[in-house]
Motif scaffolding. Sequence first.
Motif, PDB file in Angstrom:
ATOM      1  N   VAL A 194      -3.166 -40.376 -54.283  1.00  0.00           N
ATOM      2  CA  VAL A 194      -3.942 -39.145 -53.664  1.00  0.00           C
ATOM      3  C   VAL A 194      -4.361 -39.489 -52.011  1.00  0.00           C
ATOM      4  CG1 VAL A 194      -4.967 -38.281 -55.813  1.00  0.00           C
ATOM      5  CG2 VAL A 194      -5.690 -40.308 -54.872  1.00  0.00           C
ATOM      6  N   HIS A 195      -4.586 -38.754 -51.460  1.00  0.00           N
ATOM      7  CA  HIS A 195      -4.703 -38.726 -49.901  1.00  0.00           C
ATOM      8  C   HIS A 195      -6.274 -39.150 -49.704  1.00  0.00           C
ATOM      9  CE1 HIS A 195      -5.266 -38.204 -45.550  1.00  0.00           C
ATOM     10  NE2 HIS A 195      -4.114 -38.298 -45.402  1.00  0.00           N
ATOM     11  N   MET A 196      -7.369 -38.359 -50.085  1.00  0.00           N
ATOM     12  CA  MET A 196      -8.539 -38.658 -50.081  1.00  0.00           C
ATOM     13  C   MET A 196      -9.171 -38.523 -48.559  1.00  0.00           C
ATOM     14  SD  MET A 196      -9.422 -38.853 -53.273  1.00  0.00           S
ATOM     15  CE  MET A 196     -11.137 -39.232 -53.035  1.00  0.00           C
ATOM     16  N   ASP A 197      -8.593 -38.054 -47.695  1.00  0.00           N
ATOM     17  CA  ASP A 197      -9.149 -37.959 -46.503  1.00  0.00           C
ATOM     18  C   ASP A 197      -8.315 -36.899 -45.573  1.00  0.00           C
ATOM     19  OD1 ASP A 197     -10.851 -38.264 -44.492  1.00  0.00           O
ATOM     20  OD2 ASP A 197      -9.860 -40.109 -43.510  1.00  0.00           O
ATOM     21  N   GLU A 202     -14.341 -48.091 -58.083  1.00  0.00           N
ATOM     22  CA  GLU A 202     -14.730 -47.489 -56.826  1.00  0.00           C
ATOM     23  C   GLU A 202     -13.940 -46.158 -56.503  1.00  0.00           C
ATOM     24  OE1 GLU A 202     -12.951 -47.153 -52.697  1.00  0.00           O
ATOM     25  OE2 GLU A 202     -12.012 -48.484 -54.215  1.00  0.00           O
ATOM     26  N   ILE A 203     -14.299 -45.217 -55.995  1.00  0.00           N
ATOM     27  CA  ILE A 203     -13.581 -43.930 -55.435  1.00  0.00           C
ATOM     28  C   ILE A 203     -13.885 -43.819 -53.859  1.00  0.00           C
ATOM     29  CG2 ILE A 203     -13.450 -41.445 -55.764  1.00  0.00           C
ATOM     30  CD1 ILE A 203     -14.503 -41.566 -58.440  1.00  0.00           C
ATOM     31  N   PRO A 204     -12.847 -43.937 -53.067  1.00  0.00           N
ATOM     32  CA  PRO A 204     -13.204 -43.773 -51.656  1.00  0.00           C
ATOM     33  C   PRO A 204     -13.537 -42.120 -51.159  1.00  0.00           C
ATOM     34  CG  PRO A 204     -10.790 -43.610 -52.057  1.00  0.00           C
ATOM     35  CD  PRO A 204     -11.572 -43.713 -53.451  1.00  0.00           C
ATOM     36  N   GLU A 205     -14.574 -42.355 -50.296  1.00  0.00           N
ATOM     37  CA  GLU A 205     -15.180 -40.902 -49.947  1.00  0.00           C
ATOM     38  C   GLU A 205     -14.798 -40.867 -48.439  1.00  0.00           C
ATOM     39  OE1 GLU A 205     -19.495 -41.116 -50.292  1.00  0.00           O
ATOM     40  OE2 GLU A 205     -19.326 -41.519 -52.557  1.00  0.00           O
TER      41      GLU A 205
END
Length: 421
Positions: free
Chosen positions: A252-255, A286-289
């Motif tokens: 997943v890219h997330m950004d 931990e899920i990056p924002e």
Amino acid sequence: MDKLNAEAAEQCKRTLSYILCQNNSPSNPNTPQSSVIIPDTSFYKRWQKSDRLFEGIYTSSGYSTPKTPATLIDVKKFSHLNSDSNCMWRQNSSDFMSFIEEPDLINFSPPLSHRNSMIDQFEDSSGRFDHDYVQLGVLGSGEFGTVFKVLNKLDGFYYAVKQIKIRAKTMKTEALQEAYILASSSMIDDNCYIIRYYSVWTEISALYICMELCECSLKKYIEKAQVTEKLVYKFMRDILKGLKKLHDNNIVHMDIKPENILLSMYGKFKLADLGLARITTNLTNEIPEGDCRYLACEVLEDANENHVPDLTKADIFSLGASVYEIIRGKPLPKNGQEWQDIRHGRIKIPFGYSYNIRKAIEIMMSREPEKRPSAAQLLDEYFVSDKEKEIKKWKNYAGWLEKGQNGEKKVVVKKERKMSL
């Protein structure tokens, strides 16, 4: 007369030189063989045997090009081969990969934690950036680093090199995440819609990632070009193809945002800046924002719960928010009532775009993640190319003909039964 004698002498010299060369040729059986024996430990012999010593690329400065850590192989998985003394693995360790079946390769994932990383085995290549590259300009900069446009002195090609500042040892692991994900994506077949990765190395207090050089970001491109439906279809199809490749490989890219979508030198839009990307099979609590303007609400709401949300749908929301920002012509809010309205699906799509684009944006930005389509569904239903439309049209026509022929056969059979009665 003297001139003729000089020419004859030169001809004799050339003839004698040719005869001498022929007599001393290795192919001549009369040539005496050398008694020199090359030892097995010599560099020549080791090179012939494909010694691991020659896997690095050595430069005139005396240090070797660091290589990205390769996928780790779980040797325990093949422990049953130890009992076979005649197996090829025991005889020649270089043929170990021949025992790995195709399904096994799918299960291998690159090391995404510092304890699995081989980076500590490499020493910092002090001065490699200045030694191998010529800096031509700054493409962008931020809090954690800078991206340079460079010229490689060795091959003469242009690249983009990202310099990430490392102020503490813990930051080194975080900085390596992007390199690991880029290395993983480079192993995906047909990954031409993801930024191309070349190499990574460390220097004193910095990590460098060498990548493909692109023309500009989507954000800068629309500042000069008119936003049309054709352009929206183009970059949406390209990015959805890249996103589908990532999601199919559990990444997943997330950004996703206009700044992280780049236009390549060959006219393709590509996903870039995978610093927050994660492999979903190795996710922790931990899920990056990413950027709050494009962030899906479930990433914030489910961050403290025991379950991890479907982050592929978070990528779909971010892409929908990006295209919504582009067609409306002004930046999305970072907070406030409008920010809340967007997360509840209350958006105002301007007129002038087709039903497909308007409908796709609405469902991509739906509050409920389960209502958002996947990248593959969006490509099949909303962003279909003219060529694919034509193929589907002829397939439907062929199916209709086949059904018609089957119907005629049934009618003929019924008539024959009536005649027989």
